[in-house]
Scaffold this motif. Structure first.
Motif, PDB file in Angstrom:
ATOM      1  N   PRO A 179       0.804  -1.228   0.000  1.00 11.03           N
ATOM      2  CA  PRO A 179       0.000   0.000   0.000  1.00 11.03           C
ATOM      3  C   PRO A 179       0.834   1.274   0.000  1.00 11.03           C
ATOM      4  N   LYS A 180       2.023   1.238   0.598  1.00 13.05           N
ATOM      5  CA  LYS A 180       2.850   2.444   0.626  1.00 13.05           C
ATOM      6  C   LYS A 180       3.309   2.835  -0.774  1.00 13.05           C
TER       7      LYS A 180
ATOM      8  N   THR B 285       0.352   4.314  -2.558  1.00 13.39           N
ATOM      9  CA  THR B 285       0.111   5.684  -2.099  1.00 13.39           C
ATOM     10  C   THR B 285       1.089   6.658  -2.740  1.00 13.39           C
ATOM     11  N   ARG B 286       2.342   6.272  -2.799  1.00 11.06           N
ATOM     12  CA  ARG B 286       3.357   7.153  -3.390  1.00 11.06           C
ATOM     13  C   ARG B 286       3.090   7.394  -4.876  1.00 11.06           C
TER      14      ARG B 286
ATOM     15  N   ARG C 234      -0.087   9.726  -5.196  1.00  7.96           N
ATOM     16  CA  ARG C 234       0.172  11.101  -4.771  1.00  7.96           C
ATOM     17  C   ARG C 234       1.022  11.854  -5.797  1.00  7.96           C
TER      18      ARG C 234
ATOM     19  N   PHE D 207      -6.980   5.438  -4.817  1.00  7.71           N
ATOM     20  CA  PHE D 207      -6.549   5.779  -3.458  1.00  7.71           C
ATOM     21  C   PHE D 207      -7.543   5.245  -2.434  1.00  7.71           C
TER      22      PHE D 207
ATOM     23  N   ILE E 277      -7.155   1.505  -1.456  1.00  9.46           N
ATOM     24  CA  ILE E 277      -6.049   1.088  -0.583  1.00  9.46           C
ATOM     25  C   ILE E 277      -6.590   0.642   0.773  1.00  9.46           C
TER      26      ILE E 277
ATOM     27  N   ARG F 108      -7.802  10.405   5.769  1.00  8.45           N
ATOM     28  CA  ARG F 108      -6.722   9.884   4.910  1.00  8.45           C
ATOM     29  C   ARG F 108      -6.631  10.664   3.604  1.00  8.45           C
TER      30      ARG F 108
END
Length: 527
Positions: free
Chosen positions: A290-291, A294-295, A298, A313, A316, A328
């Motif tokens: 998930p990280k 997210t990156r 974004r 998003f 996630i 979030r």
């Protein structure tokens, strides 16, 4: 033409009269011309002197011709097999090149039939088919004689020096006829002969993309970069598009590893390419990363907010509460706060949390200043949630039916609107021409399905699945038309609601489908 003929007759008569006058003058002259040669004197009358001068010039001319023949013979003996034939054909060569130039002028002026006749005449004099056949082929195409043009292009294939021209001509004919399969094969042959030819590169790339030969298209794109025909930044963008298309095909075939690799490569090449970022993020979510997802999201969101990025998003954390989701999403909402997409997203998030006052504040004046089906539908949901009368809700929904659809995947070449992003326009077959933009109202008012507050669907599903909630029927509906709405179009919009449409931020986009079971929460909310 008549004036020129008269002028030529006058000139001819003038020359004849002048010559007669000159001869008469010489006959009347009593002077003598003395010429001494090797100690001998020759006395000539003026007329005899003129005749002797003409004979001398003729003798010099013959001597020069014999000298030229001698030189041609020496060249022939030294290995030049065409030296003597060229000597005797110089006059024919002059006529041939004259006919060839006249044919080119006729072609430039749009006289196809005349250009063919001149080219055939030039061929009779020159015997140079590599020059005349091309003129014949182009003139035949101009005159609409496709059969003759094809025959001539095929003759060009026999010579190494003209093979590329013949293949290119046949390729263009097949393209005009719509035979893209044959045109692709011919383009590949032409590319093999002239890999740096810009037109062939572009044609081959378009045909390969149209036939979904993504690997071949990437090689052609690399050749364009190498030849200097493509800026490096444009190459990276289009290479990303091809990699993404390859990833989609791999995913459809069940090749998960290949799909993940190609999607990641596409996102690396063009981080602001929304479909690539979405696919790379979803593949990372499936891999339990998930990280990374997210990156990726974004970074793409920083370039330009997009509803598909918001949907990815949301997936996630599919099980989070509306309040947790708002918290979030703050990292996205903080970027581009004035962007309409950000305002719409924030309003949807607050509606899912049943905070209608905050939703109205987030939406601002979009329904008045930039009314779209989505913003008006959100406004209808806010009014319904705040307990407004049905006529007020129906008023907003009626406006939404005929309002602009807002930004959509629109071809910049032909203006065709696509429901989802595609590497090739399905209308004009142009490659990498889709942009997220608002199409003209006439094209977009009824295109695609309605975008009906996707965030609420996730919230309603959670509420219905919660055993502590006595009433599974939520008070607040999404933007689907209410049962009392008289407009049949609005009901159709609700029934055709697609969870995968842009703007839908569902809890788990990876598992949502269009079947009846998945759509049930949305229909229940609409009632």
């Amino acid at each position: 033409m008549l004036l020129w003929s008269v002028l030529k007759i006058i000139i001819f008569l003038t020359v004849v009269v002048a010559a007669a006058f000159g001869v008469g003058y010489l006959l009347e002259t009593e002077s003598m011309l003395l010429i001494t040669v090797a100690g001998r004197e020759f006395a000539l009358t003026p007329l005899s002197g003129v005749i002797a001068a003409v004979l001398l010039l003729l003798l010099v001319y013959v001597a020069l011709k014999l000298l030229g023949l001698l030189v041609a013979t020496i060249r022939f003996l030294n290995g030049d097999e065409t030296a003597i034939s060229r000597y005797f054909n110089r006059r024919a060569e002059r006529k041939g090149y004259q006919a060839l130039s006249e044919g080119m002028l006729a072609l430039a002026s749009g006289e196809g039939r005349l250009a063919i006749r001149k080219a055939e005449r030039a061929e009779g004099y020159l015997k140079r088919p590599e020059l005349t056949n091309l003129l014949v082929a182009q003139a035949a195409e101009m005159a609409g004689d496709t059969a003759k043009a094809t025959e001539t292009y095929k003759r060009l294939l026999a010579d190494d020096t003209t093979r590329f021209v013949g293949i290119r001509g046949l390729m263009k004919q097949k393209l005009d006829a719509g035979d893209t399969d044959t045109a692709l094969k011919l383009a590949e042959k032409a590319f093999a002969l002239r890999p740096q030819h810009h037109e062939v590169q572009d044609t081959l790339l378009t045909l390969q993309a149209g036939h979904e030969d993504w690997a071949g298209a990437r090689k052609t794109l690399a050749a364009k970069l190498k030849s200097g025909a493509l800026p490096r930044d444009v190459h990276k963008r289009r290479d990303a598009v091809l990699a993404l298309a390859d990833a989609r095909d791999a995913l459809a075939e069940g090749k998960i590893d290949t799909a993940s690799k190609e999607a990641t490569e596409a996102n690396r090449l063009s981080p602001d390419l929304v479909p690539a970022a979405v696919m790379a993020a979803r593949m990372a979510i499936q891999d339990g990363k998930p990280k990374i997802a997210t990156r990726v999201i974004r970074k793409a969101w920083d370039a330009s907010p997009h509803p598909d990025l918001a949907a990815a998003f949301a997936s996630i954390e599919p099980e989070e509460t509306p309040a947790a989701r708002i918290k979030r999403f703050r990292v996205l909402l903080a970027k581009h706060p004035a962007d309409p997409e950000v305002k719409l997203l924030e309003a949807e998030l607050h509606i899912a949390a049943e905070d209608y006052a905050a939703a109205r504040k987030a939406l601002g004046d979009l329904p008045e200043t930039a009314p779209t089906a989505r913003s008006l539908t959100i406004m209808a949901a806010i009014e319904r949630g705040e307990g407004s009368e049905d006529r007020v809700v129906r008023g907003w929904l009626a406006k939404a039916v005929t309002a602009s659809r807002g930004p959509q995947w629109t071809c910049e070449n032909c203006g065709h609107v696509h429901a989802t992003w595609q590497p090739v326009c399905e209308h004009c077959d142009s490659f990498d021409t889709l942009a997220w933009a608002e199409a003209p109202q006439s094209e977009s008012a009824f295109a695609g399905t309605a975008q009906m507050l996707p965030l609420i669907v996730g919230a309603l599903e959670d509420r219905r699945d919660d055993p502590e909630i006595e009433d599974p029927e939520p008070e607040v509906v999404d933007a689907a038309p209410v049962e009392e709405t008289p407009a049949e179009v609005t009901e159709d919009m609700a029934e055709e609601n697609d969870p995968h449409a842009p703007g839908h931020v569902l809890p788990d986009m990876g598992e949502v489908s269009n079947d009846a079971e998945t759509s049930e929460p949305a229909r229940t909310a609409a009632n």
